[in-house]
Design a protein around this motif. Structure first.
Motif, short mmCIF file in Angstrom:
data_model
loop_
_atom_site.label_atom_id
_atom_site.label_comp_id
_atom_site.label_asym_id
_atom_site.label_seq_id
_atom_site.Cartn_x
_atom_site.Cartn_y
_atom_site.Cartn_z
N VAL A 1 -0.50 -4.43 18.61
CA VAL A 1 0.11 -5.03 19.43
C VAL A 1 0.94 -5.02 18.66
CG1 VAL A 1 0.62 -5.94 21.08
CG2 VAL A 1 -1.68 -4.75 21.75
N LYS A 2 1.93 -5.18 18.52
CA LYS A 2 3.25 -5.15 17.55
C LYS A 2 4.14 -5.84 18.63
CE LYS A 2 1.95 -3.34 13.66
NZ LYS A 2 1.20 -2.73 13.26
N GLU A 3 4.27 -7.01 18.86
CA GLU A 3 5.97 -7.61 19.51
C GLU A 3 5.81 -7.11 20.73
OE1 GLU A 3 8.50 -9.48 17.77
OE2 GLU A 3 6.99 -9.83 16.76
N LEU A 4 5.04 -6.75 21.45
CA LEU A 4 4.83 -6.72 22.88
C LEU A 4 5.39 -7.58 23.49
CD1 LEU A 4 3.35 -4.11 24.07
CD2 LEU A 4 1.70 -5.62 25.57
N THR A 5 6.03 -7.09 24.45
CA THR A 5 6.88 -7.10 26.04
C THR A 5 7.21 -7.22 27.03
OG1 THR A 5 8.72 -8.84 23.92
CG2 THR A 5 9.43 -8.57 26.06
N LYS A 6 6.95 -7.97 28.30
CA LYS A 6 6.55 -7.07 29.42
C LYS A 6 7.58 -8.33 30.31
CE LYS A 6 5.67 -4.91 33.39
NZ LYS A 6 6.77 -3.58 33.43
N MET B 1 -14.22 -1.29 4.82
CA MET B 1 -12.61 -1.27 6.04
C MET B 1 -12.59 -1.77 7.54
SD MET B 1 -9.24 -1.41 5.71
CE MET B 1 -8.35 -0.06 6.39
N VAL B 2 -12.15 -2.88 8.09
CA VAL B 2 -11.92 -2.64 9.73
C VAL B 2 -11.22 -1.56 10.09
CG1 VAL B 2 -13.20 -4.64 9.67
CG2 VAL B 2 -10.16 -4.55 9.48
N GLU B 3 -11.63 -1.39 11.53
CA GLU B 3 -10.62 -0.32 11.89
C GLU B 3 -10.68 -0.46 13.26
OE1 GLU B 3 -11.31 3.62 15.00
OE2 GLU B 3 -13.06 3.37 13.75
N LYS B 4 -9.61 -0.58 13.25
CA LYS B 4 -8.60 -1.14 14.31
C LYS B 4 -8.35 -0.51 15.62
CE LYS B 4 -5.04 -3.48 11.76
NZ LYS B 4 -3.89 -3.12 10.32
N VAL B 5 -8.76 -0.90 16.13
CA VAL B 5 -9.24 -0.27 17.77
C VAL B 5 -7.68 -0.25 19.03
CG1 VAL B 5 -9.78 -0.36 20.27
CG2 VAL B 5 -12.03 -0.05 17.90
N ASP C 1 -4.06 -7.64 16.62
CA ASP C 1 -4.77 -6.22 16.44
C ASP C 1 -6.66 -6.94 16.74
OD1 ASP C 1 -3.15 -5.45 15.21
OD2 ASP C 1 -4.01 -6.05 13.33
N VAL C 2 -7.57 -5.52 17.47
CA VAL C 2 -8.65 -5.64 17.52
C VAL C 2 -9.34 -5.01 16.83
CG1 VAL C 2 -10.72 -5.46 19.57
CG2 VAL C 2 -8.00 -6.53 20.07
N TYR C 3 -10.84 -5.65 16.48
CA TYR C 3 -11.37 -4.17 14.84
C TYR C 3 -12.75 -3.40 16.07
CZ TYR C 3 -8.79 -7.14 11.97
OH TYR C 3 -7.70 -7.63 11.30
N ALA D 1 -10.49 -14.17 18.65
CA ALA D 1 -10.00 -14.73 19.62
C ALA D 1 -8.37 -15.09 19.28
CB ALA D 1 -10.69 -16.14 19.84
N SER D 2 -7.58 -14.70 20.42
CA SER D 2 -6.24 -15.27 20.44
C SER D 2 -5.82 -16.07 21.61
CB SER D 2 -5.13 -14.24 20.73
OG SER D 2 -5.17 -13.35 19.98
N ILE D 3 -5.33 -17.46 21.22
CA ILE D 3 -4.55 -18.11 22.71
C ILE D 3 -2.74 -17.36 22.93
CG2 ILE D 3 -4.11 -20.65 22.68
CD1 ILE D 3 -6.35 -21.52 20.74
N ILE D 4 -3.03 -17.56 23.92
CA ILE D 4 -1.98 -17.25 24.79
C ILE D 4 -2.10 -17.89 25.95
CG2 ILE D 4 -2.97 -15.54 26.72
CD1 ILE D 4 -0.47 -13.82 25.88
#
Ligand code: ATP
Length: 308
Positions: free
Chosen positions: A8-13, A1-5, A27-29, A201-204
């Protein structure tokens, strides 16, 4: 099982009407190098600073080691290391004095020499910070961030502005941190860096998250076709046509075939090598650059600007 370190969910600023970060989730593992990649103004620093508990989100959830960034600031800060964008520190202090200073703040007494050695800073420990090259300054930043023995290290655009040699050296440093077991969250606008370092990676772009995955997942999903380019052998056209419909003759007489399927590439290569041992064959794999182009519809230039 990978552990989520990080979760982030629906984060908005929001800053007034501007959504700097707009309902993003990822998520980051534990143990991985995770890259948040995007052009200038995409919302990378805002995201990182929320995760470092330096800014408050407008809405959504961000957890670091299962702790909430709004309510558990003190506990999170004990477990993370931070190297901000355009890192700077006391110019007149030496490398060792700067690192010692942070260690004292954290109350850490052991491991400092080992830290400096690991980062290639021991030989220059008595040099003043102001006399160092850009790449070495960043390594001092990492040494300072490691002084508190973090499990998770944030590197905001760690290689921006460095020459290619210094950039590669820093990549080696970052890889060695991963081997030590530190989870790395980095932001960058260099696709080459994403390929060289990231597990995922995530593309933003403009606050919106486009996609997340391992580099090979992203490349195989969005990178497009694999190309075979043959120089100096016109008969290659007939051979390649047996394996793909998409064959054309390039400007310099090169025969170019594009393949959606890797197995057909291998078959075509075998036949091409049987045809002649002399023709020059290049296999061109899609890259993260192609992924970005396909997903976002533009590319990022050297200075980080988005070109549509
Ligand atoms: P860069 O590498 O240029 O810093 P970035 O991806 O890190 O890019 P952010 O710094 O997070 O992007 O900025 C995202 C958007 O939010 C930009 O349009 C920026 O101008 C805006 N922004 C950032 N901080 C503030 C602030 N304190 N007040 C108002 N707007 C801000």
């Amino acid at each position: 099982m990978v552990e989520k370190v990080i979760e982030v969910k629906e984060l908005t600023k929001k800053y007034g009407n501007l959504s700097a970060v707009d309902h993003i989730s990822f998520d980051v593992y534990r143990g991985e190098i995770f890259s948040l990649v995007g052009p200038n103004g995409a919302g990378k620093t805002t995201t990182v600073e929320i995760l470092e508990c330096l800014r408050k989100p407008t809405s959504g959830v961000a957890r670091v080691f299962g702790l909430d960034v709004v309510h558990d600031e003190e506990k999170i800060k004990k477990k993370i290391g931070v190297v901000p964008q355009e890192f700077n520190t006391f110019n007149r202090l030496t490398v060792k004095e700067n690192v010692d200073l942070v260690a004292k703040i954290y109350g850490v007494k052991s491991g400092l020499k080992q830290n400096l050695k690991r980062l290639g800073l021991w030989e220059i420990k008595d040099k003043k910070f102001e006399a160092l090259s850009g790449g070495t300054k960043r390594r001092v930043g990492i040494a300072m961030a490691l002084a508190g023995k973090p499990e998770l290290l944030f590197l905001d655009e760690p290689t921006t502005g460095l020459d290619p040699q210094a950039r590669r050296e820093l990549w080696e440093t970052i890889r060695s941190l991963k081997k030590m077991g530190v989870t790395i969250f980095l932001t960058t606008h260099y696709m080459e860096e994403v390929e060289a370092l990231s597990d995922r990676a995530s593309i933003i772009v403009k606050g919106k998250l486009f996609t997340t995955g391992t580099v090979s997942e992203l490349v195989s999903k969005y990178g497009g076709d694999i190309k075979i380019v043959v120089k100096g052998e016109r008969r290659a056209e007939t051979v390649i046509k047996r394996f793909t419909k998409n064959v054309f003759v390039g400007e310099q007489g090169n025969i170019i075939g594009t393949f959606p399927n890797r197995r057909d590439v291998a078959k075509a290569l075998l036949s091409l090598y049987k045809l002649s041992g002399k023709c020059r064959i290049n296999v061109v794999e899609p890259t993260m650059e192609d992924v970005f182009l396909r997903v976002v519809g533009g590319r990022i230039d050297e200075s980080g600007e988005l070109i549509s």
